[in-house]
Enzyme design. Structure first.
Site, short mmCIF file in Angstrom:
data_model
loop_
_atom_site.label_atom_id
_atom_site.label_comp_id
_atom_site.label_asym_id
_atom_site.label_seq_id
_atom_site.Cartn_x
_atom_site.Cartn_y
_atom_site.Cartn_z
N CYS A 68 62.89 58.59 42.55
CA CYS A 68 61.69 58.66 43.37
C CYS A 68 60.51 58.22 42.51
O CYS A 68 60.33 58.71 41.40
CB CYS A 68 61.47 60.10 43.87
SG CYS A 68 59.91 60.33 44.76
N CYS A 103 60.81 47.40 45.67
CA CYS A 103 59.62 47.35 44.82
C CYS A 103 59.06 48.72 44.50
O CYS A 103 58.13 48.84 43.69
CB CYS A 103 58.53 46.49 45.46
SG CYS A 103 57.87 47.19 47.00
N HIS A 108 56.66 49.20 53.56
CA HIS A 108 55.84 48.15 54.16
C HIS A 108 56.67 47.36 55.16
O HIS A 108 57.07 46.23 54.87
CB HIS A 108 55.26 47.23 53.08
CG HIS A 108 56.27 46.83 52.04
ND1 HIS A 108 57.14 45.78 52.21
CD2 HIS A 108 56.57 47.36 50.84
CE1 HIS A 108 57.91 45.65 51.14
NE2 HIS A 108 57.59 46.61 50.29
N CYS A 156 51.06 51.50 19.07
CA CYS A 156 50.43 50.19 19.27
C CYS A 156 50.82 49.60 20.62
O CYS A 156 51.63 50.17 21.36
CB CYS A 156 50.81 49.25 18.14
SG CYS A 156 52.53 48.74 18.14
N CYS A 161 61.47 47.72 25.16
CA CYS A 161 62.23 48.50 26.13
C CYS A 161 63.54 48.98 25.49
O CYS A 161 64.29 48.18 24.93
CB CYS A 161 62.52 47.65 27.37
SG CYS A 161 63.55 48.48 28.60
N HIS A 184 49.72 36.75 19.62
CA HIS A 184 49.22 37.08 20.96
C HIS A 184 47.91 37.87 20.88
O HIS A 184 47.06 37.75 21.77
CB HIS A 184 50.29 37.88 21.71
CG HIS A 184 49.84 38.40 23.04
ND1 HIS A 184 49.72 37.60 24.16
CD2 HIS A 184 49.48 39.65 23.43
CE1 HIS A 184 49.32 38.34 25.18
NE2 HIS A 184 49.16 39.58 24.77
N CYS A 190 43.81 40.09 25.31
CA CYS A 190 44.37 41.16 24.49
C CYS A 190 43.94 41.06 23.03
O CYS A 190 44.56 41.71 22.16
CB CYS A 190 45.90 41.17 24.59
SG CYS A 190 46.53 41.45 26.25
#
Length: 250
Positions: A68, A103, A108, A156, A161, A184, A190
């Site tokens: 959920c 999603c 929707h 940081c 993942c 980056h 960023c």
């Protein structure tokens, strides 16, 4: 035995593995430790975390179950097997939240799933208000690759993942898999948001460059020996091939 205990505890605390393999690289069976074996080594609270990680992994891999998405609910919802390939309405039995199975936004009907998926929403919120939770300061986001929920409470902005090992920027979700030097964070939206001091970033880059330079130097030193050994290797191969072509004695 103490080393094995520390090895198992470390993997469980870091959440790196749910199937803990034998730490011996020369193990002929390459087996995994059984649950009863792990339970004999670690404390009760660590074992409870291990079982929790196992359950979360099972739900993640089960196409008929999903979490959920409500931030105040940790229930597991069941999906209809007949419609797994298409988005379907799911109602959480614990908090009555209705959401899309694809999603995780508010249901929707008749509309396509939004490209930017909200991470979480409270019961009773609409999909538009749920989208406000997705931003730089959101404490929970989804992995851009496998869509697993990830919580960031400190550290940081360079995230990895634990499920798919994908490295990405917490703020813009851009991939950092190939950005070893963390360029980056030198420009763009960023810039300077990595969360480390400039000195630590320079030290990190120095280490990375040093590793690549070390491999390059090793290859440069070894290349003359490889060139000298090539004729001997080719000669041995030629002799072996000629020997194989010789007719068998009669």
């Amino acid at each position: 035995m103490q080393c094995l205990k520390q090895y198992v505890e470390l993997l469980i605390k870091e959440g790196l593995e749910t199937a803990i393999s034998c730490p011996d690289a020369a193990c002929p069976r390459q087996g995994h430790l059984q649950e009863n074996e792990i339970e004999c080594m670690v404390a009760a609270e660590i074992m409870q975390r291990y079982k929790k990680l196992q359950f979360e992994r099972e739900v993640l891999l089960d196409p008929c179950r999903t979490w959920c998405p409500a931030s105040t609910c940790q229930a597991v919802c069941q999906l209809q097997e007949m419609g797994l390939q298409t988005p379907q309405l799911v109602q959480c039995k614990a908090c009555d939240t209705e959401f899309c199975s694809a999603c995780k936004a508010s249901w929707h009907p008749g509309q396509g799933c939004p490209e930017t998926m909200p991470v979480t929403f409270l019961p009773g919120e609409t999909s538009s208000s749920a989208f406000t939770l997705e931003g730089d300061d959101a404490p929970i986001k989804r992995c851009p690759r496998c869509k697993v929920h990830i919580e960031r409470d400190e550290g940081c902005a360079q995230m990895m993942c634990k499920n798919c090992k994908h490295a990405f920027c917490w703020y813009c979700l851009e991939s950092l898999d190939d950005d070893f030097l963390l360029i980056h964070y030198d420009k763009g939206p960023c810039r300077n948001k990595l969360g480390h001091s400039r000195a630590s970033v320079i030290w990190h880059r120095t280490q990375v460059v040093g590793i690549f330079a070390g491999f390059g130097l090793l290859l440069l030193v070894a290349s003359p020996f490889l060139l000298l050994a090539t004729p001997f290797v080719l000669c041995c191969k030629c002799k072996c091939s000629k020997g194989d072509d010789d007719p068998l004695p009669t």
